[in-house]
Design a protein around this motif. Structure first.
Motif, PDB file in Angstrom:
ATOM      1  N   TYR B 246       0.848  -1.186   0.000  1.00  0.00           N
ATOM      2  CA  TYR B 246       0.000   0.000   0.000  1.00  0.00           C
ATOM      3  C   TYR B 246       0.880   1.232   0.000  1.00  0.00           C
ATOM      4  O   TYR B 246       1.757   1.378   0.846  1.00  0.00           O
ATOM      5  N   ASN B 247       0.634   2.077  -0.967  1.00  0.00           N
ATOM      6  CA  ASN B 247       1.446   3.265  -1.112  1.00  0.00           C
ATOM      7  C   ASN B 247       0.740   4.447  -0.480  1.00  0.00           C
ATOM      8  O   ASN B 247      -0.267   4.923  -0.985  1.00  0.00           O
ATOM      9  N   ILE B 248       1.252   4.913   0.604  1.00  0.00           N
ATOM     10  CA  ILE B 248       0.569   5.931   1.398  1.00  0.00           C
ATOM     11  C   ILE B 248       0.456   7.263   0.666  1.00  0.00           C
ATOM     12  O   ILE B 248      -0.574   7.925   0.702  1.00  0.00           O
ATOM     13  N   GLY B 249       1.525   7.643  -0.065  1.00  0.00           N
ATOM     14  CA  GLY B 249       1.529   8.937  -0.747  1.00  0.00           C
ATOM     15  C   GLY B 249       0.493   8.998  -1.849  1.00  0.00           C
ATOM     16  O   GLY B 249      -0.250   9.968  -1.989  1.00  0.00           O
ATOM     17  N   PHE B 250       0.423   7.927  -2.623  1.00  0.00           N
ATOM     18  CA  PHE B 250      -0.512   7.902  -3.745  1.00  0.00           C
ATOM     19  C   PHE B 250      -1.868   7.324  -3.340  1.00  0.00           C
ATOM     20  O   PHE B 250      -2.824   7.392  -4.091  1.00  0.00           O
ATOM     21  N   GLY B 251      -1.927   6.703  -2.165  1.00  0.00           N
ATOM     22  CA  GLY B 251      -3.157   6.029  -1.758  1.00  0.00           C
ATOM     23  C   GLY B 251      -3.482   4.876  -2.668  1.00  0.00           C
ATOM     24  O   GLY B 251      -4.633   4.495  -2.821  1.00  0.00           O
ATOM     25  N   GLU B 294      14.659  10.992  -1.208  1.00  0.00           N
ATOM     26  CA  GLU B 294      13.465  10.435  -0.573  1.00  0.00           C
ATOM     27  C   GLU B 294      12.191  11.198  -0.910  1.00  0.00           C
ATOM     28  O   GLU B 294      11.084  10.753  -0.611  1.00  0.00           O
ATOM     29  N   ASN B 295      12.347  12.358  -1.529  1.00  0.00           N
ATOM     30  CA  ASN B 295      11.148  13.080  -1.963  1.00  0.00           C
ATOM     31  C   ASN B 295      10.943  12.966  -3.466  1.00  0.00           C
ATOM     32  O   ASN B 295      10.116  13.646  -4.042  1.00  0.00           O
ATOM     33  N   ASP B 296      11.731  12.092  -4.099  1.00  0.00           N
ATOM     34  CA  ASP B 296      11.575  11.913  -5.542  1.00  0.00           C
ATOM     35  C   ASP B 296      10.308  11.113  -5.822  1.00  0.00           C
ATOM     36  O   ASP B 296       9.914  10.248  -5.046  1.00  0.00           O
ATOM     37  N   LEU B 297       9.669  11.425  -6.944  1.00  0.00           N
ATOM     38  CA  LEU B 297       8.449  10.729  -7.345  1.00  0.00           C
ATOM     39  C   LEU B 297       8.700   9.224  -7.496  1.00  0.00           C
ATOM     40  O   LEU B 297       7.830   8.396  -7.230  1.00  0.00           O
ATOM     41  N   ASP B 298       9.899   8.883  -7.900  1.00  0.00           N
ATOM     42  CA  ASP B 298      10.237   7.464  -8.091  1.00  0.00           C
ATOM     43  C   ASP B 298      10.361   6.712  -6.766  1.00  0.00           C
ATOM     44  O   ASP B 298      10.184   5.494  -6.722  1.00  0.00           O
ATOM     45  N   TYR B 299      10.650   7.468  -5.720  1.00  0.00           N
ATOM     46  CA  TYR B 299      11.036   6.814  -4.465  1.00  0.00           C
ATOM     47  C   TYR B 299       9.958   5.901  -3.873  1.00  0.00           C
ATOM     48  O   TYR B 299      10.236   4.737  -3.574  1.00  0.00           O
ATOM     49  N   PRO B 300       8.698   6.390  -3.700  1.00  0.00           N
ATOM     50  CA  PRO B 300       7.705   5.491  -3.083  1.00  0.00           C
ATOM     51  C   PRO B 300       7.438   4.234  -3.910  1.00  0.00           C
ATOM     52  O   PRO B 300       7.228   3.155  -3.341  1.00  0.00           O
ATOM     53  N   VAL B 301       7.475   4.373  -5.230  1.00  0.00           N
ATOM     54  CA  VAL B 301       7.225   3.195  -6.065  1.00  0.00           C
ATOM     55  C   VAL B 301       8.404   2.235  -5.954  1.00  0.00           C
ATOM     56  O   VAL B 301       8.239   1.013  -5.853  1.00  0.00           O
ATOM     57  N   ALA B 302       9.612   2.806  -5.938  1.00  0.00           N
ATOM     58  CA  ALA B 302      10.804   1.967  -5.791  1.00  0.00           C
ATOM     59  C   ALA B 302      10.745   1.196  -4.472  1.00  0.00           C
ATOM     60  O   ALA B 302      11.066   0.012  -4.413  1.00  0.00           O
ATOM     61  N   ARG B 303      10.303   1.886  -3.441  1.00  0.00           N
ATOM     62  CA  ARG B 303      10.222   1.216  -2.145  1.00  0.00           C
ATOM     63  C   ARG B 303       9.256   0.042  -2.172  1.00  0.00           C
ATOM     64  O   ARG B 303       9.427  -0.950  -1.485  1.00  0.00           O
ATOM     65  N   SER B 304       8.188   0.170  -2.973  1.00  0.00           N
ATOM     66  CA  SER B 304       7.224  -0.919  -3.075  1.00  0.00           C
ATOM     67  C   SER B 304       7.728  -2.049  -3.957  1.00  0.00           C
ATOM     68  O   SER B 304       7.413  -3.206  -3.721  1.00  0.00           O
ATOM     69  N   LEU B 305       8.497  -1.709  -5.001  1.00  0.00           N
ATOM     70  CA  LEU B 305       8.782  -2.713  -6.027  1.00  0.00           C
ATOM     71  C   LEU B 305      10.229  -3.192  -6.073  1.00  0.00           C
ATOM     72  O   LEU B 305      10.500  -4.278  -6.578  1.00  0.00           O
ATOM     73  N   ALA B 306      11.170  -2.380  -5.569  1.00  0.00           N
ATOM     74  CA  ALA B 306      12.580  -2.737  -5.727  1.00  0.00           C
ATOM     75  C   ALA B 306      13.027  -3.673  -4.612  1.00  0.00           C
ATOM     76  O   ALA B 306      12.502  -3.633  -3.498  1.00  0.00           O
ATOM     77  N   ALA B 307      13.962  -4.540  -4.940  1.00  0.00           N
ATOM     78  CA  ALA B 307      14.531  -5.408  -3.915  1.00  0.00           C
ATOM     79  C   ALA B 307      15.408  -4.586  -2.981  1.00  0.00           C
ATOM     80  O   ALA B 307      15.567  -4.903  -1.811  1.00  0.00           O
ATOM     81  N   GLN B 308      15.991  -3.539  -3.519  1.00  0.00           N
ATOM     82  CA  GLN B 308      16.863  -2.684  -2.703  1.00  0.00           C
ATOM     83  C   GLN B 308      16.753  -1.257  -3.213  1.00  0.00           C
ATOM     84  O   GLN B 308      16.664  -1.024  -4.417  1.00  0.00           O
ATOM     85  N   VAL B 309      16.688  -0.317  -2.285  1.00  0.00           N
ATOM     86  CA  VAL B 309      16.640   1.089  -2.687  1.00  0.00           C
ATOM     87  C   VAL B 309      17.774   1.824  -1.982  1.00  0.00           C
ATOM     88  O   VAL B 309      17.953   1.693  -0.774  1.00  0.00           O
ATOM     89  N   ILE B 310      18.554   2.545  -2.755  1.00  0.00           N
ATOM     90  CA  ILE B 310      19.597   3.366  -2.138  1.00  0.00           C
ATOM     91  C   ILE B 310      19.140   4.804  -2.231  1.00  0.00           C
ATOM     92  O   ILE B 310      18.888   5.319  -3.319  1.00  0.00           O
TER      93      ILE B 310
END
Lengths: 344, 374
Positions: B246-251, B294-310
């Motif tokens: 569940y992506n909180i930013g995008f709901g 951490e405020n990038d648009l890509d960040y929340p999606v990466a957190r949901s889908l990526a195995a690792q986020v730097i």
């Protein structure tokens, strides 16, 4: 409100008016026709004289034989249609009715039992006893149908259960009659097939008061009946006490069906076909219109069928159910096919 | 007078006297929208049915303006509370006008005849939900979206103070969902009608509701404002879904990410990485995303889908430590995908990272047309 809505409402009103005028006209015509025909033909002028002035040669034929029978067909036929409409409302099923659900047969069994017992030991059967027996029989049959309806939610199974209950009651009645070969109950056989013949004036008075009273009561219930047609949950949210209302519906429809069965025996298809035809004609299911129209329609239908029953093969009389089935069953089949077509 | 227009006290709901959910204590002010959310079969409908008195409360009571619902007759209740149920309306040969007109039932005379005033109110209610043109149509011949609007009009012309709706948006397409909910919203705000409903769409629930009730298990999980309720951990626990779904930013919700050691390294930013992340997820290829602010648009999606986020703290220059971690991770991968995005003073070292990738021979330039729709 726009113009189109206004015209639509006016058109609907014109339709309702036309249906009621048509029904009343048919009622009048069939009444006269019925009085007029039989083994002795009586001209219309003579009929008017007999009815309004109570004089004339054939007064006895008309007044003692034909009139009670015609009123029986009119009132009991209307009662059947009314009872059918109530059961259709209760079960939310257009093919529910006192005959298919076995309610009429339940009444028949109880009336036969009371008659046999009463004739043997008291040698007297009052209208009251018959109606009470019929009402109890109707309620017991209804109880079984409700039990079946509770355990099996499917509507088709409800009807199968009703038909089976009807068969069981009919079989039990036949059994009783076969073994009670009393000369007094020869008539009983005729009655178990359904017939308006042999109606007496005191019967007419009795059932007319009862059934017209029920008609008035049901008419005054048009509003909650209309709400109930939408489904129980919606009816309740509109302020109907659904539990109490269900009980009233059951008692009312059983009382009417029982009363009809007590005086005319079980009569098939009137309860299903007439309300359906009326709804088709009115193009609405609003109880305030359907209730009086069904009552009138049921009367017209039964008078017409009774006319055929006694005249087609005169002097042999057909049982009334034979004729109502011929006209009623195709209507029911047409309705089923149409409904199925709508769903798929 | 309680501060709440509608409240429940120590309410237990269930069937046949057996409590399914107990200790329900909620309060809603007049004109607020309360939404029940929770998984299928959690008892949302059971609560709503108890509120509408279709089901007797096992224990406790609800109050509408301090009047006990248990003690109210159906008739009294029908002037305060209207419903839109999931149940199909039975009845035959009904026009939409007829259906809406049944809402006037509590106000008509013994025979249920409509007065001119009643008729005007019926048309006004139909107008309110943009269903005026449906008046003479057969109720069975209209679409799901139209049907819901007609049922809402029916509830409106019952002139209730509370409307209870059980999953009013099921089977509706997105346009009709928005339409229905915005009608509810304006009714609540303009007329002060309190709305209690259940919704499956948690994103819409978040946007429309003043109060949220989370139903799961035998008691109320959470009750509060959307700000209090729409947190990742609450939603995850409520629906039993894994972290990141569940992506909180995008709901919005995401499908589970591919697991395992990252095989692809994605360098992206400003939303350009989202289609790449989604493509890799569909290919079931675990990936590492970086370096993302951490405020990038890509960040929340990466957190949901990526195995690792730097990731890096917003607005700070990329630190040595973060850069080293990214480089390390990149070296473990088979390929590097770079989505072009602006590079300025702060994220200057991204350019170094791209150069490294090129030197290692891993770099695949992402063609810009594939993410044009991002």
């Amino acid at each position: 409100m726009t113009k189109t809505e206004k015209t639509a409402r006016l058109a609907a009103r014109a339709r309702y008016l036309a249906v009621f005028i048509g029904l009343i006209a048919a009622f009048a015509v069939i009444t006269v026709w019925n009085i007029n025909s039989g083994s002795v033909r009586i001209p219309v002028k003579e009929i008017a004289r007999i009815i309004f002035l109570r004089e004339g040669e054939q007064m006895n034929i008309i007044w003692k034989l034909r009139m009670p029978r015609i009123i029986a067909a009119a009132v009991l036929g209307g009662g059947l249609a009314l009872s059918g409409f109530l059961m259709q409302t209760f079960f939310g099923n257009p093919i529910a009715g006192p005959f298919v659900l076995g309610i009429s047969s339940g009444s028949k069994l109880f009336v036969a039992m009371v008659m046999i017992v009463a004739l043997r030991y008291v040698n007297f059967v009052s209208s009251w006893m018959m109606v009470i027996a019929a009402f109890v029989g109707a309620l017991i049959a209804m109880g079984f149908v409700l039990l079946a309806a509770r355990s099996i939610r499917q509507m088709s199974m409800l009807l199968v259960a009703g038909i089976m209950i009807g068969y069981i009651c009919s079989a039990a009645t036949e059994f009783l009659i076969t073994f009670a070969q009393d000369s007094d109950i020869v008539n009983l056989h005729n009655w178990t097939q359904g017939s308006f013949s042999g109606t007496k004036w005191e019967d007419v008075r009795f059932f007319s008061i009862l059934i017209l009273g029920c008609l008035l009561a049901v008419f005054l219930m048009s509003k909650p009946i209309g709400a109930y047609q939408m489904g129980e949950s919606y009816a309740q949210s509109m302020g109907v006490n659904v539990k109490r209302f269900r009980v009233i519906l059951i008692l009312m429809s059983s009382l009417i069906a029982g009363c009809v069965a007590a005086f005319a025996g079980p009569i098939s298809f009137v309860g299903i076909a007439v309300p359906h035809l009326i709804k088709m004609l009115l193009k609405t299911a609003k109880p305030i219109l359907v209730i009086p129209a069904s009552f009138l329609g049921g009367g017209v239908f039964c008078m017409f069928c009774d006319y055929l029953a006694r005249t087609i093969f005169a002097p042999v009389e057909l049982s009334i159910s034979t004729v109502t089935a011929i006209f009623g069953a195709p209507v029911v089949i047409a309705m089923l096919i149409r409904r199925h077509g709508e769903k798929s | 007078m309680s501060e709440y227009y509608f409240r429940t006290s120590d309410l237990s709901v269930g069937y046949g006297g057996k409590p399914l959910i107990h200790d329900i204590e909620i309060g809603v002010r007049a004109g607020e929208i309360l939404t029940l959310i929770g998984p299928n079969g959690s008892g949302k409908s059971t609560i709503l049915k108890t509120v509408t008195k279709h089901l007797a409360a096992v224990k406790g009571d609800s109050h509408i303006a301090d009047a006990s619902v248990n003690g109210m007759s159906y008739k009294e209740l029908s002037k305060k509370l209207a419903v839109v149920l999931t149940e199909r309306i039975k009845g035959e040969l009904l026009t939409c006008y007829d259906v809406v007109a049944t809402g006037r039932y509590p106000y008509t005379n013994t025979l249920g005849l409509l007065s001119q005033e009643d008729r005007d109110k019926v048309y006004a209610a139909m107008e309110r939900v943009h269903a005026f043109e449906l008046a003479e149509k057969d109720f069975t011949a209209i679409s799901d979206g139209q049907r819901q609007r007609v049922l809402l009009a029916r509830a409106i012309c019952q002139e209730p103070e509370i409307i209870v709706l059980d999953e009013p948006t099921s089977f509706l397409d997105i346009r009709h969902k928005l339409e229905l909910l915005s009608i509810l919203r304006s009714m609540a705000k303009e007329k002060g009608i309190t709305v209690i409903m259940s919704l499956h769409e948690i994103d819409l629930a978040q946007k429309i509701s003043d109060k949220i009730l989370c139903v799961r298990g035998d008691t109320i999980r959470y009750f509060g404002t959307p700000e209090e309720i729409f947190r990742e951990e609450i939603i995850n626990a409520l629906y039993g879904i894994p972290q990141g779904a569940y992506n909180i930013g995008f709901g919005s919700v995401e499908l589970p990410p591919p697991t395992g050691t990252p095989k692809t390294f994605v360098i992206s930013g400003c939303g350009g990485g989202i289609p790449v992340f989604r493509r890799l997820q569909k290919e079931n290829r675990p990936f590492c995303a970086g370096i993302l602010y951490e405020n990038d648009l890509d960040y929340p999606v990466a957190r949901s889908l990526a195995a690792q986020v730097i990731s890096e703290t917003p607005f700070a220059p990329i630190s040595d430590e973060t850069y080293a971690r990214a480089l390390e991770a990149m070296k473990q991968c088979e390929t590097v995908i770079c989505v072009p995005f602006p590079i300025g003073d702060g994220n200057r070292r991204i350019a170094d990272l791209i150069k490294e990738a090129e030197a290692l021979g891993l770099l695949q330039e992402e063609r810009s047309e594939t993410h044009a729709g991002a």
